[in-house]
Motif scaffolding. Sequence first.
Motif, PDB file in Angstrom:
ATOM      1  N   GLN A   1      -4.390 -13.713 -11.399  1.00  0.00           N
ATOM      2  CA  GLN A   1      -5.785 -14.066 -11.102  1.00  0.00           C
ATOM      3  C   GLN A   1      -6.293 -13.318  -9.876  1.00  0.00           C
ATOM      4  OE1 GLN A   1      -3.580 -16.550 -12.287  1.00  0.00           O
ATOM      5  NE2 GLN A   1      -4.705 -16.336 -14.207  1.00  0.00           N
ATOM      6  N   VAL A   2      -5.382 -12.968  -8.977  1.00  0.00           N
ATOM      7  CA  VAL A   2      -5.736 -12.228  -7.762  1.00  0.00           C
ATOM      8  C   VAL A   2      -4.623 -11.223  -7.472  1.00  0.00           C
ATOM      9  CG1 VAL A   2      -5.852 -12.417  -5.246  1.00  0.00           C
ATOM     10  CG2 VAL A   2      -7.224 -13.944  -6.659  1.00  0.00           C
ATOM     11  N   VAL A   3      -4.988 -10.018  -7.072  1.00  0.00           N
ATOM     12  CA  VAL A   3      -4.034  -9.008  -6.631  1.00  0.00           C
ATOM     13  C   VAL A   3      -4.300  -8.714  -5.161  1.00  0.00           C
ATOM     14  CG1 VAL A   3      -3.215  -6.636  -6.904  1.00  0.00           C
ATOM     15  CG2 VAL A   3      -3.858  -7.986  -8.930  1.00  0.00           C
ATOM     16  N   VAL A   4      -3.240  -8.718  -4.355  1.00  0.00           N
ATOM     17  CA  VAL A   4      -3.374  -8.409  -2.934  1.00  0.00           C
ATOM     18  C   VAL A   4      -2.501  -7.193  -2.621  1.00  0.00           C
ATOM     19  CG1 VAL A   4      -3.079  -9.207  -0.563  1.00  0.00           C
ATOM     20  CG2 VAL A   4      -3.812 -10.817  -2.334  1.00  0.00           C
ATOM     21  N   VAL A   5      -3.128  -6.169  -2.075  1.00  0.00           N
ATOM     22  CA  VAL A   5      -2.407  -4.981  -1.635  1.00  0.00           C
ATOM     23  C   VAL A   5      -2.068  -5.189  -0.164  1.00  0.00           C
ATOM     24  CG1 VAL A   5      -2.469  -2.480  -1.380  1.00  0.00           C
ATOM     25  CG2 VAL A   5      -3.701  -3.572  -3.272  1.00  0.00           C
ATOM     26  N   THR A   6      -0.790  -5.381   0.121  1.00  0.00           N
ATOM     27  CA  THR A   6      -0.361  -5.759   1.463  1.00  0.00           C
ATOM     28  C   THR A   6       0.027  -4.548   2.304  1.00  0.00           C
ATOM     29  OG1 THR A   6       1.938  -6.062   0.747  1.00  0.00           O
ATOM     30  CG2 THR A   6       0.465  -7.967   0.586  1.00  0.00           C
ATOM     31  N   LYS A   7       0.084  -4.774   3.609  1.00  0.00           N
ATOM     32  CA  LYS A   7       0.512  -3.746   4.567  1.00  0.00           C
ATOM     33  C   LYS A   7      -0.351  -2.490   4.467  1.00  0.00           C
ATOM     34  CE  LYS A   7       5.182  -5.609   4.264  1.00  0.00           C
ATOM     35  NZ  LYS A   7       6.623  -5.349   4.046  1.00  0.00           N
ATOM     36  N   SER A   8      -1.643  -2.714   4.277  1.00  0.00           N
ATOM     37  CA  SER A   8      -2.591  -1.604   4.155  1.00  0.00           C
ATOM     38  C   SER A   8      -3.001  -1.096   5.534  1.00  0.00           C
ATOM     39  CB  SER A   8      -3.841  -2.076   3.397  1.00  0.00           C
ATOM     40  OG  SER A   8      -3.507  -2.602   2.139  1.00  0.00           O
ATOM     41  N   PRO A   9      -3.528   0.131   5.609  1.00  0.00           N
ATOM     42  CA  PRO A   9      -4.080   0.616   6.884  1.00  0.00           C
ATOM     43  C   PRO A   9      -5.279  -0.243   7.282  1.00  0.00           C
ATOM     44  CG  PRO A   9      -3.839   2.409   5.294  1.00  0.00           C
ATOM     45  CD  PRO A   9      -3.630   1.140   4.538  1.00  0.00           C
TER      46      PRO A   9
ATOM     47  N   SER B   1      -9.839   4.838  -5.056  1.00  0.00           N
ATOM     48  CA  SER B   1      -8.840   5.587  -5.810  1.00  0.00           C
ATOM     49  C   SER B   1      -7.606   4.740  -6.072  1.00  0.00           C
ATOM     50  CB  SER B   1      -8.448   6.850  -5.038  1.00  0.00           C
ATOM     51  OG  SER B   1      -7.387   7.516  -5.675  1.00  0.00           O
ATOM     52  N   PHE B   2      -7.206   3.985  -5.070  1.00  0.00           N
ATOM     53  CA  PHE B   2      -6.037   3.114  -5.190  1.00  0.00           C
ATOM     54  C   PHE B   2      -6.277   2.048  -6.255  1.00  0.00           C
ATOM     55  CE2 PHE B   2      -3.022  -0.145  -4.194  1.00  0.00           C
ATOM     56  CZ  PHE B   2      -1.959   0.481  -3.563  1.00  0.00           C
ATOM     57  N   VAL B   3      -7.427   1.407  -6.197  1.00  0.00           N
ATOM     58  CA  VAL B   3      -7.748   0.335  -7.148  1.00  0.00           C
ATOM     59  C   VAL B   3      -7.763   0.864  -8.579  1.00  0.00           C
ATOM     60  CG1 VAL B   3      -9.549  -1.273  -7.897  1.00  0.00           C
ATOM     61  CG2 VAL B   3      -9.007  -1.056  -5.467  1.00  0.00           C
ATOM     62  N   SER B   4      -8.262   2.071  -8.773  1.00  0.00           N
ATOM     63  CA  SER B   4      -8.340   2.630 -10.125  1.00  0.00           C
ATOM     64  C   SER B   4      -6.951   2.803 -10.729  1.00  0.00           C
ATOM     65  CB  SER B   4      -9.084   3.968 -10.106  1.00  0.00           C
ATOM     66  OG  SER B   4      -8.331   4.963  -9.435  1.00  0.00           O
ATOM     67  N   ARG B   5      -5.947   3.015  -9.899  1.00  0.00           N
ATOM     68  CA  ARG B   5      -4.590   3.229 -10.394  1.00  0.00           C
ATOM     69  C   ARG B   5      -3.837   1.924 -10.633  1.00  0.00           C
ATOM     70  NH1 ARG B   5      -1.574   7.825  -7.058  1.00  0.00           N
ATOM     71  NH2 ARG B   5      -0.250   7.695  -8.924  1.00  0.00           N
TER      72      ARG B   5
ATOM     73  N   TYR C   1       0.832  -1.207   0.000  1.00  0.00           N
ATOM     74  CA  TYR C   1       0.000   0.000   0.000  1.00  0.00           C
ATOM     75  C   TYR C   1       0.868   1.258   0.000  1.00  0.00           C
ATOM     76  CZ  TYR C   1      -3.739   3.225   1.324  1.00  0.00           C
ATOM     77  OH  TYR C   1      -4.638   4.269   1.346  1.00  0.00           O
ATOM     78  N   SER C   2       1.983   1.245   0.733  1.00  0.00           N
ATOM     79  CA  SER C   2       2.821   2.438   0.857  1.00  0.00           C
ATOM     80  C   SER C   2       3.695   2.673  -0.367  1.00  0.00           C
ATOM     81  CB  SER C   2       3.700   2.341   2.108  1.00  0.00           C
ATOM     82  OG  SER C   2       4.570   1.215   2.008  1.00  0.00           O
TER      83      SER C   2
END
Length: 350
Positions: free
Chosen positions: A202-210, A220-224, A176-177
């Motif tokens: 097949q899957v995206v994981v955004v790690t260390k998120s708030p 907004s993050f997903v759109s980018r 995330y950062s």
Amino acid sequence: MKIRLLLWPLSLLYAWGLRIRHLFYDLGLIKSVVFKTPTICVGNLSLGGTGKTPMIALLIEYYLSKGLHIAVVSRGYGRKTHGLIEANFESTASQIGDEPFQIYRTFPQIRMVVCASRVRAMAYLEASHFHGVAEKKISLGPNQSGSQSPPDLVLLDDAFQHRAIKAQFNILLTTYSKPFFKDFYLPAGTLRDHQLRVKKAQVVVVTKSPNPIDKDKNESFVSRLNLRPNQPVFFSHLKYASTLVGLKEHISLDTLKGEKIVLVTAIANPEPLVVFLTSIGAVVKHLKYADHHFFTPSEINLLKQYNRIICTHKDFVKLSDEIPQLFYLPVSHDFSERDKQAFYKALPEV
């Protein structure tokens, strides 16, 4: 910043080189191999620090709970050996690499194979014929007959950029950062694979998120991320245990409030751990080493002078035999309840 600007032309050449390489694979000019055994790849587009090892551990726990025989294939980064090695109870971190050693020590019931060639490692595990886009004969070498029974599932650690092997399912991690869309290509940044490759996961994981994460910031993050329509994306956060784990005892984190502690790390990104320990009131003296660092005898003797040392699990398995006053803080990926259910539902049935 000036150095980055100077390196920018090299990064552009690197990016174009990646596009050409992937185009050759996409057109079939370079062949990928598909194995019969189900495979799940866990990888990223950048160098280190996205949480691949905790994700591998999460998948092992999940599929072991379903009664499957699991194998993990890893390069064994930083090991002092070469070639293909299958871990056993006598293996050391220097022989198979610190992260594979950590995983194998945690899950001794799995098979752990380290090899620079994922294709060779898979052929060893199957120890029989395989089929693919290209038919190749793989030499296993002496004493590597693959006599053990084949696994039901193979987890490919850090293999997303390795097109020589084609996994049936890909999980791509980004933090995330420092998400890949804010990064630069090597050598100006840490991107080692092309950003367009995100669409192949097949899957995206955004790690260390708030935790929790703001809904508007989430969207907004997903759109980018520039994903395919309906491509699943999940946000995970780090979940730290409530106790420190040592060889002979556990210690509650509550006892660290106001205490001066020594933290030893040899990982890509120790900042989240430092922030967490500081947030619970500990006064942290941080001894930071390079990722995958193997400690020298003089460094170990220096660490022995401290009454109590906190470290990561990866460092604990390397140092605990030498330093009895060592403790590690377990950490894992966690999701919101809604994302957790959707994430496990998105995983393939084996």
